[in-house]
Write a protein that holds these residues in place. Structure first.
Motif, PDB file in Angstrom:
ATOM      1  N   LYS A 587      16.860   3.592 -10.120  1.00 36.90           N
ATOM      2  CA  LYS A 587      17.633   3.656  -8.868  1.00 36.90           C
ATOM      3  C   LYS A 587      18.842   4.534  -9.113  1.00 36.90           C
ATOM      4  O   LYS A 587      19.644   4.270 -10.016  1.00 36.90           O
ATOM      5  CB  LYS A 587      18.087   2.265  -8.421  1.00 36.90           C
ATOM      6  N   ASP A 588      18.923   5.589  -8.313  1.00 36.93           N
ATOM      7  CA  ASP A 588      20.017   6.551  -8.454  1.00 36.93           C
ATOM      8  C   ASP A 588      20.129   7.027  -9.896  1.00 36.93           C
ATOM      9  O   ASP A 588      21.226   7.088 -10.480  1.00 36.93           O
ATOM     10  CB  ASP A 588      21.339   5.946  -7.968  1.00 36.93           C
ATOM     11  N   ASN A 589      18.961   7.329 -10.502  1.00 33.80           N
ATOM     12  CA  ASN A 589      18.854   7.843 -11.881  1.00 33.80           C
ATOM     13  C   ASN A 589      19.355   6.868 -12.932  1.00 33.80           C
ATOM     14  O   ASN A 589      19.610   7.252 -14.081  1.00 33.80           O
ATOM     15  CB  ASN A 589      19.603   9.176 -12.029  1.00 33.80           C
ATOM     16  N   GLY A 616      19.669   3.965  -1.419  1.00 35.75           N
ATOM     17  CA  GLY A 616      19.819   4.958  -2.470  1.00 35.75           C
ATOM     18  C   GLY A 616      18.508   5.661  -2.746  1.00 35.75           C
ATOM     19  O   GLY A 616      17.551   5.577  -1.967  1.00 35.75           O
ATOM     20  N   THR A 617      18.453   6.329  -3.886  1.00 36.45           N
ATOM     21  CA  THR A 617      17.268   7.079  -4.290  1.00 36.45           C
ATOM     22  C   THR A 617      16.526   6.305  -5.365  1.00 36.45           C
ATOM     23  O   THR A 617      17.102   5.980  -6.412  1.00 36.45           O
ATOM     24  CB  THR A 617      17.652   8.466  -4.816  1.00 36.45           C
ATOM     25  N   TYR A 618      15.254   6.034  -5.102  1.00 31.18           N
ATOM     26  CA  TYR A 618      14.402   5.321  -6.048  1.00 31.18           C
ATOM     27  C   TYR A 618      13.400   6.312  -6.633  1.00 31.18           C
ATOM     28  O   TYR A 618      12.755   7.065  -5.897  1.00 31.18           O
ATOM     29  CB  TYR A 618      13.682   4.156  -5.360  1.00 31.18           C
ATOM     30  N   THR A 619      13.300   6.303  -7.945  1.00 29.20           N
ATOM     31  CA  THR A 619      12.452   7.259  -8.657  1.00 29.20           C
ATOM     32  C   THR A 619      11.399   6.521  -9.451  1.00 29.20           C
ATOM     33  O   THR A 619      11.709   5.552 -10.156  1.00 29.20           O
ATOM     34  CB  THR A 619      13.293   8.138  -9.597  1.00 29.20           C
ATOM     35  N   SER A 632      10.590  10.837  -6.193  1.00 25.45           N
ATOM     36  CA  SER A 632      11.693  10.030  -5.668  1.00 25.45           C
ATOM     37  C   SER A 632      11.570   9.859  -4.172  1.00 25.45           C
ATOM     38  O   SER A 632      10.942  10.678  -3.487  1.00 25.45           O
ATOM     39  CB  SER A 632      13.045  10.689  -6.002  1.00 25.45           C
ATOM     40  N   VAL A 634      14.056   8.106  -0.773  1.00 24.76           N
ATOM     41  CA  VAL A 634      15.345   7.554  -0.363  1.00 24.76           C
ATOM     42  C   VAL A 634      15.102   6.313   0.487  1.00 24.76           C
ATOM     43  O   VAL A 634      14.237   6.303   1.375  1.00 24.76           O
ATOM     44  CB  VAL A 634      16.157   8.596   0.422  1.00 24.76           C
TER      45      VAL A 634
END
Length: 1215
Positions: A587-589, A616-619, A632, A634
C-alpha cells in the motif's frame, strides 16, 4: 570473476593482413583471474605479476581527529609484498610505532588517536607491490589534514545607506582545507532571501544592486561550512540601516560627516555598472572536464537584468545552466572547444553595460589509449601503447618495475618508441610490470601494465553443465570464461551434431560469452563451448532452459467504494509451471497496515469495513527467481450512496490465448474468460483463420460450454492456424479475442477427393469431366493435383488416367456418341494420394435424334381441348438423354389470310417418355394442324407428319359493341357489331331490357329475339322520360355467349333529347330547368313537403309514447317475403349487373307497369333498398336504424339522395 572483454574483432581487407597479425598479438592480452572462487582455483598453478587493485586518491585530505588510513591493495601470483616511500625516500614503517601495515595488504594505518599529530604525517606517499614477476607502483598520494580555521576578530561598524544605493557585504572567510561552503543567514539560522536585486557571489560576498528600507536589519551573518570536519564557522553580524533622503537630512548634520557614509551616492535612478568583475574585460582559466563558472553582478536603479552570449559561437545546449538569477553562467564537462570570449550584459531602463570574459580551457593529462596487460606465450610479439593528451601536451615516460627504463636492466625483446613499447620473440624473462607516466603542469597519469609470458593450453573456467534459465523473449548470455596462452579461439555448438554457431543469429563476445539476443522456446537445449590454441583444446557443456514470462491474467482495478463497505482487489498471474511465484501486496509502496481488516488469500486482497485512511495505491507484485511483474490500482473512499442497479452487458472478450500439446492433427487451446458483466457466460465460440490459404477469413471451429477454459481442437494438415475465442451470455456475444499465436501443421496426403464429379459431352465426339476442386484448406499439403481416370461402362477397356494441375475440368476427345463412361477423380499432393474414389457414371456428347415419332393421332375432347397420342421412338435413335416430346400446333388459315398474317405456332413439351398430351386453349369451330418431335440434350429431332383436326362449335363471345341512338318520346334504336369470336354459326341475338326508376329499382324484364343477320333494332311503345337497362348477347347452336349491357332514357316530348353518349345530360338539364319554373310543379312540391312534415310530427309523438310503428308490428308478424330469390320460370329476373353497379335485385323493388303499388306490399317497402331516399326523419337517428335499407350507416347530415335531386326525378317517383 568475469574475464575482461576484449574489443570485438572487425573484418579487415586482405591488404591489411600484416597489420592484422600485429594487432592480434596486441589484442591477445588476457588477465589471470586471482579472486577467490571456482575460477581462481582452476588457475592456482599460474603465475602473474602484481596489479594494483585499490589505492587512496592522489589528493588525500584526512580528518585530523581520526587515524590515518592510506590504502594500497594488489593482486598477483605469488602474492606480492609491499613497501612505501615518503617524500621520495624509503618509509621504514618498523621504526615508527604508530604506523602499521594490514596483513596480506599494503594499506598503512597511522594511529594518531592515542598520540601524535596529523601534521607530522603530511607528505607524498607511494606504494610498491612486488613479486617474482615484477613490481607495480601506486600513484603519488599527497596526504594533508583538513583545516577549519576561525574568523579573525574584527569590529564591524553599522552601515547606514540611503534607499536606492548599491552595497556589497564582504564575507572573506578564513582559508580552509578543503575550501569552505559559504551562505548567509540571520540569528535564527534562517537563510536570507535572495533575488535579482540581492544575491551571493561566488566569492561569498552579498551583493545589493540597490537597497530598500526593508533591507534594514542587524543580523547579516556569513557562515562558512567545512564539510570534511563537519564544522561551521560564523562571522560577526553586520548591521544595516536603510533610510530615505528626508530622514537622512535630519540626522547627518548633527551626528555624522559625509565621509562616514558607506558608498554614498545619489539615490536617483541610474544605468547599470558592474560590481564584479571590475572593468570591461577579464580572464578565466579552467581545466578540461571541470565546471566553468562565469559571474557578473551589476548595480543600478531599477535593478538590472543579466544576459549572456558567446562571441563567435553559441552556448552548448545541453551543458549550459544559469544560476543565481542568471548572474552566473555554468558550463559542465567543459572542453577545449568551450574556450573563447563570453560577454555578460547588464541592462535596465536607463541603459546597458557589458563585460567580456576571455576563457581558456587547459587540460590535465587524459588517456587516449591506456596500456593493457599482455599475456604472451614464448616467441610471440606484443605491444604496449600509452597515449595521452592534455593542454599543454603531456610528457610520456616509462618505468619498468618502478624504475625508469633508462636505468633499468636491458631487455633485448623490448624496444621503446615514444608512447609505444614493442616486444618481439618474448621469453619468460621478459615478464615485468611497466608503468607509463603522462604529466604536464596541471597533473599526471600513472598506469601499470604487465607483460606475463606463459605457455598454457586452453582452460575453460565456467563450471561444467551449468544450467541457465532465461525468460522467453529476453537475451540469454551463456558464459564460457577461458584462459590460455596463446589466447584461445572460441566456438559454440548447439546439440550433439550441430554446426558452429555464427553471428548472423547469435552474438559471440570476445570474452567467450554466447549471446542469444531474443531467446525463444526453440532456443532450449545443450550448448558446447570449445576453446582451442596451438597447445591444445578444451570444451564445456552448458544447458539453457527458456521459461514462460510471468504475466497478469487479472490485475487490480481502480475502485471507488463507500465508507464502511468491503473492497476486493484481484491479482491473478500466469507463470511458467516450473517457477513458483510469490505474491506481495503493498500500500503506497509500503507494507500493508497491520490490521485484521486486511486479508490476503491466493488471488485477492480484501479490505473490510473500509475507512477513509484506506484510500491510496495498492500494488500487487509477483516475483519468481527469474522475473517479476507488478500492477497497481487506486482505491478511492467516498461517502455512502444508494446502490445502483447492476449493469448487464455482453461479456468482455477472452484473453491470454495459449496453444499447448501441439500435435500433427490436434492442439489444446486455453484462454482466460473476460468479465461476464453480471450475466453468466453460457458458451465459448472458437474460430480459426488459415493465414496460408484464406488470410483474413475466420471460420467456425468449435463451441464449448461457458464453464470450460480449454478445448482440444482437431486440425487439418498443412494449415497455418490462428485461433480466437468469443464468449456468449444471455445478452449477446462478445467481440472476438485477440488472435492466438500461429501454428503450422505438417503436410499430409489429401484425406478427401473432389466432389460433384460429372461426365457430360459438349460435342458428339467428346467427354467433358468436371469436378469441384478442393480448396487450400482441404489440400493437406503443397502441390495439389488430380488424377482423372475413365473407361467405357459396357466395355472391357482398361482405365485411362491422366494427372492434371489444380483445375476443375478435363476434356476427353474422340469418343463415340452418347456412350456411358465410368469416371474417377482422385486428389494428390507432394506427400501422396487421397483414398481411392468411387466411380461415377457419365456420358459422352449427344447428337440430334434421328427418328420422328410415328402413329400420331388426335382425339378432340371439347371445343377448346384436344388430346394427342403418338408412338415412342427407339431409344438408340434418341442419341442422348431423352428429355421428352414436343408438340407444335397451329390454327390453319385460308390462303388469303395466310398471306396477310404470319402463322402463330404454339409449342407444348411433355417431359420424359410420355406418349400423349393434352392441348388446351383451342379456339372452337377451328381447324388445327400439329406435329410431334423427340427432344434430347442436344436439341430436337425431325418432325412427324402433320396431323389436322377440327374443334366443334362453342358459345360466342359478347357482341363487339352496343350503341343506342335516336331516342324519342317512346322509342330507342340499338346498333351493334357481331361478336369478334362467334365460335360457330350464330343462330340469333337475345335482347332483354327493363325500366329503372329514380331509386334505381328495376321494373319487369322483357325478352326479345332478333335474327342473327341483323345489326340494328328499334324498340317502340316505351314510356317517355324513362331510363332503361339493356342486356344483349348472341347464340349459337351450343348456347348463349357473354352479354353486353347498356342504359338509355327516352325523351320527354318530341323536341328530342340527344343520345346518351352524345349529350343527353345537357338536354335533360335544360328540360329540368323549364319544369321547375312551372306553377303546377311548385304547388306539387309544396304538398309533398307538407305531407313529410305531418309524417314527422306523427312519428315523433308515437315514439315519445313508447309504442311501435305499424310497419314494425307487421314486420314482427310476417316474415319479409322480399328476401326470397326470384325464379326464372315465373317471368321475373332476380338480379342485374353492369360495368358500374352490381347490386342484388329484390322482389319488393319491382313496380307494376301501371305504376301502382301492390296492396300486399308493406307501406315502407318503397325505401327498403332505395338509394334515393335516406329515410332520415328525426334527429336521434332512430328511424334510420329500423327502416334504412342500406347495409352501411349514412352520414348524419346527408339528407340528399344519391342522385342529384331534380324535378324530373321527383316527378318520376309519383308517376
Amino acid at each position: 570473476m568475469q574475464l575482461k572483454t576484449m574489443p570485438k574483432k572487425k573484418p579487415l581487407s586482405a591488404g591489411r593482413a600484416p597489420l592484422f597479425l600485429f594487432l592480434c598479438q596486441m589484442i591477445s592480452a588476457l588477465d589471470v583471474p586471482l579472486d577467490h572462487g571456482e575460477k581462481a582455483k582452476l588457475l592456482d598453478d599460474l603465475v602473474q605479476p602484481p596489479t594494483i587493485t585499490q589505492q587512496s586518491p592522489k589528493d588525500y585530505i584526512i580528518d585530523p581527529r581520526e587515524n590515518i588510513v592510506i590504502q594500497c591493495e594488489a593482486k598477483g601470483k605469488p602474492p606480492p609484498s609491499f613497501s612505501w616511500t615518503r617524500n621520495g625516500t624509503h618509509f621504514d614503517i618498523d621504526k615508527d610505532p604508530l604506523v602499521t601495515m594490514k596483513p596480506g595488504s599494503g594499506t598503512l594505518v597511522i594511529n594518531i588517536m592515542s598520540e601524535g599529530k596529523a601534521e607530522t604525517y603530511e607528505g607524498v606517499y607511494q606504494c610498491t607491490a612486488r613479486n617474482e614477476r615484477g613490481a607495480a607502483v601506486s600513484n603519488n598520494i599527497v596526504v594533508r589534514p583538513s583545516r577549519s580555521p576561525l574568523w579573525t576578530k574584527e569590529r564591524l561598524e553599522p552601515i547606514i545607506l540611503r534607499s536606492g544605493q548599491s552595497l556589497v557585504l564582504p564575507c572573506r572567510p578564513p582559508i580552509g582545507l578543503p575550501p569552505a561552503i559559504i551562505f548567509w543567514m540571520d540569528n535564527s539560522f534562517q537563510r536570507l532571501p535572495q533575488s535579482e536585486r540581492v544575491s551571493q557571489g561566488l566569492n561569498g560576498d552579498l551583493y545589493f544592486s540597490n537597497v530598500l528600507p526593508e533591507d534594514t536589519r542587524e543580523d547579516y551573518i556569513c557562515y562558512a561550512r567545512f564539510n570534511h570536519t563537519q564544522t561551521i564557522q560564523q562571522k560577526q553580524p553586520i548591521s544595516l540601516k536603510v533610510i530615505s533622503v528626508d530622514e537622512l537630512n535630519d540626522t547627518i548634520a548633527a551626528n555624522l560627516s559625509d565621509t562616514e557614509f558607506y558608498g554614498a551616492k545619489s539615490s536617483k535612478e541610474r544605468p547599470p555598472t558592474f560590481l564584479t568583475p571590475e572593468g570591461n574585460e577579464s580572464h578565466k582559466e579552467e581545466l578540461r572536464g571541470n565546471v566553468l563558472s562565469l559571474e557578473c553582478i551589476a548595480e543600478g536603479l531599477p535593478t538590472p537584468v543579466i544576459y549572456w552570449i558567446k562571441e563567435d559561437g553559441t552556448l552548448p545546449v545541453n551543458r549550459t545552466f544559469y544560476r543565481n538569477f542568471k548572474k552566473t553562467l555554468q558550463i559542465i564537462h567543459v572542453s577545449e572547444a568551450d574556450s573563447g570570449n563570453y560577454q555578460c550584459i547588464a541592462k535596465n531602463a536607463l541603459g546597458a553595460v557589458h563585460h567580456t570574459i576571455s576563457v581558456t580551457v587547459k587540460a590535465a593529462p587524459y588517456w587516449i589509449v591506456a596500456p593493457h596487460n599482455l599475456v604472451l606465450s614464448p616467441g610471440e610479439n606484443g605491444t604496449l601503447i600509452c597515449r595521452a593528451n592534455g593542454n599543454p601536451k603531456p610528457r610520456i615516460s616509462w618505468l619498468t618495475n618502478g624504475v625508469p627504463v633508462e636505468i633499468a636492466l636491458d631487455d633485448p625483446s623490448r624496444k621503446i618508441d615514444g608512447d609505444t613499447i614493442m616486444f618481439s620473440n618474448v621469453q619468460e624473462s621478459s615478464s615485468a610490470v611497466y608503468q607509463c607516466n603522462a604529466s604536464n603542469k596541471y597533473g599526471y597519469l600513472l598506469a601499470n601494465a604487465f607483460v606475463n609470458v606463459l605457455a598454457e593450453p586452453p582452460r575453460i573456467l565456467t563450471s561444467a553443465n551449468t544450467l541457465y534459465q532465461v525468460i522467453a523473449n529476453r537475451p540469454a548470455l551463456l558464459d564460457c570464461a577461458f584462459f590460455g596462452s596463446p589466447m584461445p579461439t572460441i566456438e559454440w555448438f548447439k546439440g550433439t551434431k550441430g554446426s558452429a554457431l555464427h553471428e548472423d543469429i547469435y552474438v559471440l563476445h570476445d570474452n567467450g560469452t554466447l549471446e542469444i539476443p531474443v531467446a525463444q522456446k526453440d532456443s532450449t537445449g545443450t550448448y558446447t563451448c570449445v576453446a582451442r590454441n596451438k597447445l591444445g583444446m578444451a570444451k564445456n557443456e552448458v544447458h539453457l532452459e527458456i521459461k514462460d514470462p510471468t504475466r497478469f491474467i487479472k490485475q487490480p482495478e481502480y475502485a471507488v467504494v463507500q465508507r464502511g463497505s468491503k473492497v476486493s482487489f484481484e491479482c491473478k498471474v500466469k507463470h511458467d509451471h516450473t517457477l513458483i511465484p510469490t505474491i506481495l501486496w503493498l500500500k503506497d509502496n509500503g507494507e500493508l497496515p497491520n490490521d485484521e481488516r486486511f486479508s490476503v488469500d491466493k488471488d485477492h486482497l480484501v479490505v473490510s469495513d473500509v475507512k477513509d485512511e484506506d484510500g491510496g495505491t495498492y500494488t500487487c507484485a509477483a516475483n519468481t527467481t527469474l522475473d517479476s511483474v507488478s500492477a497497481s490500482a487506486v482505491l478511492r473512499v467516498v461517502a455512502p450512496t444508494p446502490t445502483p442497479a447492476p449493469i448487464y452487458d455482453v461479456p468482455n472478450p477472452p484473453f491470454d490465448l495459449e496453444l499447448t500439446n501441439q500435435l500433427d492433427k490436434s492442439v489444446q487451446l486455453t484462454w482466460t474468460p473476460g468479465d461476464d458483466n453480471n450475466s453468466p457466460i453460457t458458451k465459448f465460440i472458437i474460430e480459426y483463420e488459415d493465414a496460408m490459404h484464406e488470410a483474413g477469413l475466420w471460420r467456425h471451429q468449435a463451441e464449448v460450454s461457458g464453464t470450460q477454459t480449454t478445448a482440444q481442437l482437431k486440425l487439418s494438415p498443412y494449415v497455418n492456424y490462428s485461433f480466437r475465442v468469443m464468449a456468449e451470455n444471455s445478452i449477446g456475444r462478445s467481440v472476438p479475442s485477440e488472435a492466438s499465436e500461429q501454428y503450422l501443421t505438417k503436410a499430409a496426403e489429401p484425406d478427401q477427393n473432389p466432389t460433384a464429379v460429372e461426365g457430360l459431352g459438349t460435342e458428339p465426339d467428346n467427354l467433358v469431366i468436371t469436378w469441384k476442386p478442393l480448396n487450400g484448406f482441404q489440400s493437406n499439403g503443397p502441390g495439389l493435383q488430380y488424377k482423372v481416370s475413365w473407361r467405357q461402362k459396357d466395355g472391357d477397356d482398361e482405365w485411362t488416367s491422366v494427372v492434371v494441375a489444380n483445375v476443375s475440368k478435363y476434356i476427353v476427345s474422340g469418343t463415340p456418341t452418347f456412350v456411358p463412361y465410368l469416371i474417377k477423380v482422385q486428389a494428390l499432393n507432394d506427400v501422396g494420394f487421397a483414398p481411392e474414389p468411387a466411380a461415377v457414371m457419365g456420358h459422352s456428347g449427344e447428337d440430334l435424334p434421328m427418328v420422328a415419332p410415328g402413329n400420331v393421332r388426335v382425339s378432340v375432347v371439347n371445343s377448346t381441348l384436344a388430346e394427342a397420342h403418338w408412338d415412342p421412338v427407339p431409344p438408340k435413335s434418341v442419341r442422348g438423354h431423352l428429355q421428352g416430346y414436343r408438340i407444335y400446333y397451329w390454327k390453319a388459315q385460308s390462303s388469303s389470310k395466310r398471306n396477310r398474317r404470319h402463322i402463330e405456332k404454339k409449342i407444348l413439351t411433355f417431359q420424359g417418355s410420355k406418349t400423349h398430351g393434352m392441348l388446351p386453349g383451342l379456339q372452337p369451330y377451328s381447324h388445327y394442324v400439329l406435329n410431334v418431335r423427340v427432344v434430347n440434350g442436344k436439341g430436337e429431332g425431325p418432325a412427324s407428319a402433320d396431323r389436322g383436326f377440327h374443334t366443334p362449335e362453342g358459345v360466342p363471345s359478347a357482341p363487339s359493341s352496343l350503341k343506342i341512338v335516336n331516342p324519342t318520346l317512346d322509342s330507342l334504336t340499338l346498333e351493334w357489331d357481331p361478336p369478334s369470336h362467334p365460335n360457330g354459326i350464330l343462330t340469333e341475338y337475345i335482347l332483354k331490357y327493363q325500366p329503372i326508376n329514380s331509386t334505381h329499382e328495376l321494373g319487369p324484364l322483357v325478352d326479345l329475339k332478333i335474327p342473327a343477320n341483323k345489326t340494328r333494332w328499334t324498340l317502340k311503345n316505351l314510356n317517355f322520360s324513362t331510363r332503361y337497362k339493356f342486356y344483349f348477347y348472341a347464340q349459337t347452336s351450343v348456347g348463349s355467349g357473354s352479354q353486353i349491357t347498356e342504359e338509355a332514357i327516352t325523351t320527354v316530348d318530341e323536341a328530342g333529347i340527344l343520345p346518351p353518349d352524345v349529350g343527353a345530360g345537357k338536354a335533360m338539364a335544360s328540360r329540368q330547368v323549364d319544369i321547375a319554373t312551372q306553377g303546377w310543379f311548385i304547388g306539387l312540391m309544396c304538398a309533398v313537403a307538407l305531407l313529410i312534415l305531418i309524417l314527422l310530427i306523427v312519428c315523433f309523438i308515437r315514439r315519445n309514447k313508447g309504442g311501435k310503428y305499424p310497419v314494425k308490428e307487421k314486420e314482427d308478424a310476417h316474415a319479409d317475403p322480399e328476401i326470397q330469390p326470384m325464379k326464372e320460370d315465373d317471368g321475373t329476373f332476380g338480379e342485374y349487373s353492369d360495368a358500374e353497379d352490381h347490386k342484388p335485385l329484390k322482389k319488393g323493388s319491382r313496380t307494376p307497369s301501371d305504376r301502382t303499388v301492390k296492396k300486399e306490399d308493406s307501406d315502407d317497402s318503397l325505401v327498403d333498398y332505395g338509394e334515393g331516399v335516406n329515410g332520415q326523419f328525426n334527429e336521434d337517428g332512430s328511424f334510420i336504424g329500423q327502416y334504412s335499407g342500406k347495409k352501411e350507416k349514412e352520414p348524419a347530415e346527408g339528407n340528399e339522395s344519391s342522385e342529384a335531386p331534380s324535378p324530373v326525378n321527383a316527378m318520376n317517383s309519383f308517376v
